[in-house]
Design an enzyme around this catalytic site. Sequence first.
Site, PDB file in Angstrom:
ATOM      1  CB  THR A  28     -31.144 -39.417 -31.414  1.00 20.18           C
ATOM      2  OG1 THR A  28     -31.319 -39.190 -32.972  1.00 20.18           O
ATOM      3  CG2 THR A  28     -29.841 -39.426 -31.266  1.00 20.18           C
TER       4      THR A  28
ATOM      5  CB  ALA B 231     -30.869 -31.062 -31.168  1.00 20.91           C
ATOM      6  CG  ASP B 232     -36.180 -31.487 -34.453  1.00 25.51           C
ATOM      7  OD1 ASP B 232     -36.158 -32.913 -35.002  1.00 25.51           O
ATOM      8  OD2 ASP B 232     -37.098 -31.189 -33.514  1.00 25.51           O
TER       9      ASP B 232
ATOM     10  CD  GLU C 288     -38.161 -33.333 -26.366  1.00 21.60           C
ATOM     11  OE1 GLU C 288     -38.217 -34.490 -26.968  1.00 21.60           O
ATOM     12  OE2 GLU C 288     -38.210 -32.139 -26.946  1.00 21.60           O
TER      13      GLU C 288
END
EC number: 5.3.1.6
Length: 230
Positions: free
Chosen positions: A35, A87-88, A107
């Site tokens: 993403t 984000a997961d 990150e």
Amino acid sequence: MTQDELKRLVGQAAADYVIQNVPEGAVIGVGTGSTANCFIDALAAVKSRYRGAVSSSVATTERLKSHGIKVFDLNEIESLQVYVDGADEIDASGAMIKGGGGALTREKIVASVADTFVCIADGSKRVPVLGAFPLPIEVVPMARTAIGRRVTALGGVPVLRVTQDGAPYITDNGNEIIDVKGLQIVDPRGFEAQINAWPGVVTVGLFAERGANLCLLGTPNGVETIVYPG
């Protein structure tokens, strides 16, 4: 829309957000993953507006440079107005599980100095309780087994992340990752602090103490903008 189409949608939405809210000449913090790659691709169209970017991984650095976007070391930058990353999982408070791409430590470092954290994700990443996605913990290799025992005592199932040939996955920092399954994280801030206090943990992929300020969530009806308090 397919998941890839939703990722491209929010990547463009994040670039639009940056254009509208970040002044020309600024440096942009950029995350890692599929993403985030869509954001990089969209940012490339307006790269002349900005000095460049701070990258959270080797892979992101390579993609930024492939678009001709200058990459700065974080130590060269006095301030960072925005950090954009995927984000997961993300919950209703803006707390996230991150690190599926293996870049959780860098990150978290870049996110920690940014004024605003913009999360970009498709709708499947929004969850009521964090933990269905395995929680990554970056560890110093010699502490791997000891940390695994601690995780097991908390009810988690630790799994060493490995490459396709079965060797331990090595992060950009030279460490290993334990992915923890079977968790329901009802207190993300407390759990983040607890795990980060264990000797041998570099960082845990919980982003709760420094969660998202804003989420651009891709849905079949378009981009939903969620602002988190605090």
